[in-house]
Design a protein around this motif. Sequence first.
Motif, PDB file in Angstrom:
ATOM      1  N   ASP A 179     -10.461   7.650   6.755  1.00 52.19           N
ATOM      2  CA  ASP A 179     -11.796   7.149   6.443  1.00 52.19           C
ATOM      3  C   ASP A 179     -12.254   6.135   7.484  1.00 52.19           C
ATOM      4  N   GLU A 180     -11.393   5.176   7.840  1.00 49.45           N
ATOM      5  CA  GLU A 180     -11.763   4.133   8.800  1.00 49.45           C
ATOM      6  C   GLU A 180     -11.996   4.697  10.201  1.00 49.45           C
ATOM      7  N   GLU A 181     -11.137   5.601  10.632  1.00 53.48           N
ATOM      8  CA  GLU A 181     -11.205   6.073  12.017  1.00 53.48           C
ATOM      9  C   GLU A 181     -12.177   7.231  12.213  1.00 53.48           C
ATOM     10  N   LEU A 182     -12.239   8.148  11.253  1.00 52.89           N
ATOM     11  CA  LEU A 182     -13.085   9.337  11.417  1.00 52.89           C
ATOM     12  C   LEU A 182     -14.250   9.384  10.445  1.00 52.89           C
ATOM     13  N   GLY A 183     -14.214   8.565   9.411  1.00 53.89           N
ATOM     14  CA  GLY A 183     -15.266   8.605   8.409  1.00 53.89           C
ATOM     15  C   GLY A 183     -15.202   9.855   7.556  1.00 53.89           C
ATOM     16  N   VAL A 184     -13.976  10.354   7.315  1.00 49.38           N
ATOM     17  CA  VAL A 184     -13.799  11.581   6.539  1.00 49.38           C
ATOM     18  C   VAL A 184     -12.866  11.322   5.365  1.00 49.38           C
ATOM     19  N   ALA A 185     -12.966  12.198   4.363  1.00 53.31           N
ATOM     20  CA  ALA A 185     -12.082  12.159   3.204  1.00 53.31           C
ATOM     21  C   ALA A 185     -11.052  13.280   3.325  1.00 53.31           C
ATOM     22  N   LEU A 186      -9.908  13.070   2.689  1.00 58.00           N
ATOM     23  CA  LEU A 186      -8.841  14.079   2.701  1.00 58.00           C
ATOM     24  C   LEU A 186      -8.703  14.731   1.340  1.00 58.00           C
ATOM     25  N   ASP A 187      -8.250  15.978   1.349  1.00 61.31           N
ATOM     26  CA  ASP A 187      -7.990  16.735   0.133  1.00 61.31           C
ATOM     27  C   ASP A 187      -6.662  17.462   0.325  1.00 61.31           C
ATOM     28  N   TYR A 240       2.216  13.657   5.832  1.00 62.75           N
ATOM     29  CA  TYR A 240       1.607  14.469   4.775  1.00 62.75           C
ATOM     30  C   TYR A 240       0.826  15.611   5.395  1.00 62.75           C
ATOM     31  N   GLU A 241       0.847  16.761   4.738  1.00 60.96           N
ATOM     32  CA  GLU A 241      -0.091  17.819   5.092  1.00 60.96           C
ATOM     33  C   GLU A 241      -1.372  17.538   4.310  1.00 60.96           C
ATOM     34  N   ALA A 242      -2.503  17.830   4.913  1.00 64.61           N
ATOM     35  CA  ALA A 242      -3.782  17.548   4.262  1.00 64.61           C
ATOM     36  C   ALA A 242      -4.876  18.399   4.889  1.00 64.61           C
ATOM     37  N   THR A 243      -5.994  18.472   4.196  1.00 63.62           N
ATOM     38  CA  THR A 243      -7.206  19.068   4.758  1.00 63.62           C
ATOM     39  C   THR A 243      -8.293  17.998   4.760  1.00 63.62           C
ATOM     40  N   ILE A 244      -9.212  18.130   5.693  1.00 64.05           N
ATOM     41  CA  ILE A 244     -10.358  17.226   5.761  1.00 64.05           C
ATOM     42  C   ILE A 244     -11.488  17.858   4.963  1.00 64.05           C
ATOM     43  N   VAL A 245     -12.132  17.082   4.102  1.00 64.55           N
ATOM     44  CA  VAL A 245     -13.196  17.594   3.240  1.00 64.55           C
ATOM     45  C   VAL A 245     -14.412  18.019   4.073  1.00 64.55           C
ATOM     46  N   GLU A 246     -14.799  17.197   5.025  1.00 62.78           N
ATOM     47  CA  GLU A 246     -15.980  17.486   5.843  1.00 62.78           C
ATOM     48  C   GLU A 246     -15.690  18.619   6.839  1.00 62.78           C
ATOM     49  N   ASP A 247     -16.731  19.374   7.200  1.00 66.64           N
ATOM     50  CA  ASP A 247     -16.577  20.506   8.118  1.00 66.64           C
ATOM     51  C   ASP A 247     -16.569  20.123   9.588  1.00 66.64           C
ATOM     52  N   TRP A 248     -17.242  19.015   9.963  1.00 68.75           N
ATOM     53  CA  TRP A 248     -17.485  18.752  11.380  1.00 68.75           C
ATOM     54  C   TRP A 248     -16.217  18.670  12.236  1.00 68.75           C
ATOM     55  N   GLU A 287       0.849  -1.191   0.000  1.00 68.94           N
ATOM     56  CA  GLU A 287       0.000   0.000   0.000  1.00 68.94           C
ATOM     57  C   GLU A 287       0.884   1.241   0.000  1.00 68.94           C
ATOM     58  N   HIS A 288       0.590   2.208  -0.824  1.00 73.72           N
ATOM     59  CA  HIS A 288       1.319   3.478  -0.812  1.00 73.72           C
ATOM     60  C   HIS A 288       0.937   4.243   0.447  1.00 73.72           C
ATOM     61  N   SER A 289       1.874   4.953   1.025  1.00 72.94           N
ATOM     62  CA  SER A 289       1.618   5.656   2.287  1.00 72.94           C
ATOM     63  C   SER A 289       0.523   6.713   2.165  1.00 72.94           C
ATOM     64  N   GLU A 290       0.389   7.376   1.014  1.00 68.12           N
ATOM     65  CA  GLU A 290      -0.698   8.350   0.852  1.00 68.12           C
ATOM     66  C   GLU A 290      -2.048   7.647   0.836  1.00 68.12           C
ATOM     67  N   ASP A 291      -2.120   6.504   0.157  1.00 64.69           N
ATOM     68  CA  ASP A 291      -3.361   5.728   0.149  1.00 64.69           C
ATOM     69  C   ASP A 291      -3.695   5.250   1.561  1.00 64.69           C
ATOM     70  N   ALA A 292      -2.673   4.846   2.316  1.00 60.69           N
ATOM     71  CA  ALA A 292      -2.883   4.396   3.695  1.00 60.69           C
ATOM     72  C   ALA A 292      -3.409   5.538   4.561  1.00 60.69           C
ATOM     73  N   LEU A 293      -2.905   6.746   4.354  1.00 62.11           N
ATOM     74  CA  LEU A 293      -3.385   7.895   5.128  1.00 62.11           C
ATOM     75  C   LEU A 293      -4.865   8.143   4.853  1.00 62.11           C
ATOM     76  N   ARG A 294      -5.233   8.124   3.586  1.00 64.73           N
ATOM     77  CA  ARG A 294      -6.640   8.321   3.224  1.00 64.73           C
ATOM     78  C   ARG A 294      -7.508   7.220   3.846  1.00 64.73           C
ATOM     79  N   ARG A 295      -7.034   5.964   3.807  1.00 65.63           N
ATOM     80  CA  ARG A 295      -7.769   4.846   4.393  1.00 65.63           C
ATOM     81  C   ARG A 295      -7.916   5.021   5.898  1.00 65.63           C
ATOM     82  N   GLU A 296      -6.849   5.392   6.586  1.00 62.35           N
ATOM     83  CA  GLU A 296      -6.895   5.557   8.040  1.00 62.35           C
ATOM     84  C   GLU A 296      -7.898   6.633   8.454  1.00 62.35           C
TER      85      GLU A 296
END
Length: 149
Positions: A55-63, A89-97, A44-53
């Motif tokens: 999603d699994e833990e918070l139910g959010v998407a990254l941008d 990685y630096e990232a933003t969360i798509v969802e506002d909550w 698994e690529h580390s960026e893909d793993a970050l997005r998966r983590e």
Amino acid sequence: MREIRVVTLGAVRRGEELLVQAVGRNDAGGRNFRLLGGGVEFGEHSEDALRREFDEELGVALDDVSPLGTYERVFDHEERRHHEVWRVYEATIVEDWPYDREAFSFVEPDSGAELRATWKRPRAFRSGPDHLYGETLLDDLGPDPHSAQ
């Protein structure tokens, strides 16, 4: 068994604050924190793993995911030596909550453990009893590129 664990972590900001996870108390009377993320699975690529983590833990998407750096940490915990390589990685969360809450709980799917996330200013880790794992990470974060959040 001796092995090196590859971990992916996200530096998500809300203005001057970082989203961090509490991971226990320290000897200075404060708490220990780390960025949110988790283990990279074989193949698994580390960026893909970050997005998966996230999603699994918070139910959010990254941008706006962009590499910040790679860090290595060798430490003792529960009478065992551990060795981790972190891809951050630096990232933003798509969802506002998450940005609307000062702190929130989430569940780690593999262990079922309830964990706590909160927003903290990086300078609090330099001057107070709280500690951020990945000390050199603080220097690399630099000015906030997402201060409009």
